[in-house]
Write a protein that holds these residues in place. Structure first.
Motif, PDB file in Angstrom:
ATOM      1  N   HIS A  88       0.831  -1.207   0.000  1.00  0.00           N
ATOM      2  CA  HIS A  88       0.000   0.000   0.000  1.00  0.00           C
ATOM      3  C   HIS A  88       0.869   1.262   0.000  1.00  0.00           C
ATOM      4  O   HIS A  88       0.594   2.228  -0.716  1.00  0.00           O
ATOM      5  N   ALA A 107      -0.879  -4.039 -11.514  1.00  0.00           N
ATOM      6  CA  ALA A 107      -1.995  -3.141 -11.193  1.00  0.00           C
ATOM      7  C   ALA A 107      -1.924  -1.822 -11.977  1.00  0.00           C
ATOM      8  O   ALA A 107      -2.827  -0.997 -11.884  1.00  0.00           O
ATOM      9  N   CYS A 110       3.779   5.509  -5.809  1.00  0.00           N
ATOM     10  CA  CYS A 110       3.616   5.510  -7.267  1.00  0.00           C
ATOM     11  C   CYS A 110       2.431   6.369  -7.712  1.00  0.00           C
ATOM     12  O   CYS A 110       2.378   6.802  -8.861  1.00  0.00           O
ATOM     13  N   SER A 111       1.473   6.580  -6.831  1.00  0.00           N
ATOM     14  CA  SER A 111       0.297   7.383  -7.171  1.00  0.00           C
ATOM     15  C   SER A 111       0.618   8.875  -7.222  1.00  0.00           C
ATOM     16  O   SER A 111      -0.024   9.621  -7.951  1.00  0.00           O
ATOM     17  N   PHE A 113       0.372   0.572 -11.601  1.00  0.00           N
ATOM     18  CA  PHE A 113       1.007   1.672 -10.868  1.00  0.00           C
ATOM     19  C   PHE A 113       2.371   2.018 -11.477  1.00  0.00           C
ATOM     20  O   PHE A 113       2.791   3.164 -11.442  1.00  0.00           O
ATOM     21  N   ILE A 114       3.041   0.990 -12.001  1.00  0.00           N
ATOM     22  CA  ILE A 114       4.333   1.203 -12.648  1.00  0.00           C
ATOM     23  C   ILE A 114       4.177   0.801 -14.111  1.00  0.00           C
ATOM     24  O   ILE A 114       3.742  -0.308 -14.417  1.00  0.00           O
ATOM     25  N   ASN A 115       4.523   1.734 -14.995  1.00  0.00           N
ATOM     26  CA  ASN A 115       4.517   1.465 -16.430  1.00  0.00           C
ATOM     27  C   ASN A 115       5.712   2.211 -16.998  1.00  0.00           C
ATOM     28  O   ASN A 115       5.705   3.444 -17.056  1.00  0.00           O
ATOM     29  N   LEU A 150       2.725  -4.119  -8.431  1.00  0.00           N
ATOM     30  CA  LEU A 150       2.505  -2.734  -8.858  1.00  0.00           C
ATOM     31  C   LEU A 150       2.452  -2.623 -10.387  1.00  0.00           C
ATOM     32  O   LEU A 150       1.657  -1.860 -10.935  1.00  0.00           O
ATOM     33  N   GLU A 157       4.890   9.669 -11.510  1.00  0.00           N
ATOM     34  CA  GLU A 157       5.363   8.520 -12.285  1.00  0.00           C
ATOM     35  C   GLU A 157       6.714   8.063 -11.733  1.00  0.00           C
ATOM     36  O   GLU A 157       7.585   8.892 -11.457  1.00  0.00           O
ATOM     37  N   TYR A 212       6.282   6.096 -17.976  1.00  0.00           N
ATOM     38  CA  TYR A 212       7.303   6.835 -17.233  1.00  0.00           C
ATOM     39  C   TYR A 212       8.265   7.520 -18.202  1.00  0.00           C
ATOM     40  O   TYR A 212       8.588   8.705 -18.028  1.00  0.00           O
ATOM     41  N   ALA A 228       2.371   1.656  -3.395  1.00  0.00           N
ATOM     42  CA  ALA A 228       1.330   2.095  -4.331  1.00  0.00           C
ATOM     43  C   ALA A 228       1.057   3.584  -4.157  1.00  0.00           C
ATOM     44  O   ALA A 228       0.871   4.312  -5.140  1.00  0.00           O
ATOM     45  N   SER A 229       1.050   4.049  -2.925  1.00  0.00           N
ATOM     46  CA  SER A 229       0.859   5.480  -2.657  1.00  0.00           C
ATOM     47  C   SER A 229       2.007   6.293  -3.251  1.00  0.00           C
ATOM     48  O   SER A 229       1.790   7.351  -3.842  1.00  0.00           O
TER      49      SER A 229
END
Length: 155
Positions: free
Chosen positions: A12, A52, A18-19, A54-56, A49, A22, A60, A15-16
């Protein structure tokens, strides 16, 4: 990290992270290392991540290129090297670099060189050209682009 976190709390927290902005895999991995997360858990968190969204790394790379070009006024060479040090694939880098409009690229370099020229001290035209060329190279612009823009500046 003073407190011990469970795997779900770490997921979590990552994820935060990454939110907010980028981030690429290497940046998230570095952050997890700072949080003293074991290697196998880091890998699992990063994989989740990515799954889901969150990371691409492609996304990026595009954001990185846009930011470094528009705000830092970096050339393609410097941007490419920075992305390579972050472990971004050559394919993602080339797709992101293609987003830079060639006309805007030349215009940006011309603007940078004109502003540099204001405070530049030189005796000979050759010395001026050399100083401007080296300055543009330090900003990551390619030699052929620099030559083209310098020729147009003289007109």
């Amino acid at each position: 990290m003073g407190k011990e976190y469970t795997f779900d709390e770490l997921l979590h927290k990552a994820a935060s992270y990454c939110s907010i902005a980028e981030h690429c895999v290497s940046e998230v991995n570095d952050k997890l290392q700072k949080w003293n997360v074991p290697a196998e858990q880091r890998e699992e968190i990063i994989n989740r991540l990515i799954a889901a969204g969150f990371i691409n790394e492609g996304r990026y790379a595009k954001a990185f290129v846009t930011d470094k070009f528009r705000f830092n006024k970096w050339g393609k060479t410097k941007i490419t090297l920075a992305l390579k040090t972050k472990g971004i694939s050559t394919e993602d880098i080339s797709h992101a670099i293609e987003l830079i409009d060639e006309g805007e690229y030349d215009e940006m370099l011309a603007t940078i060189l004109k502003s540099k020229l204001v405070g530049l001290k030189y005796e000979y035209e050759y010395e001026k050209q050399g100083k401007l060329f080296r300055f543009a190279q330090s900003r990551g612009f390619e030699p052929n682009v620099i030559e083209r823009v310098l020729r147009n500046l003289e007109k």
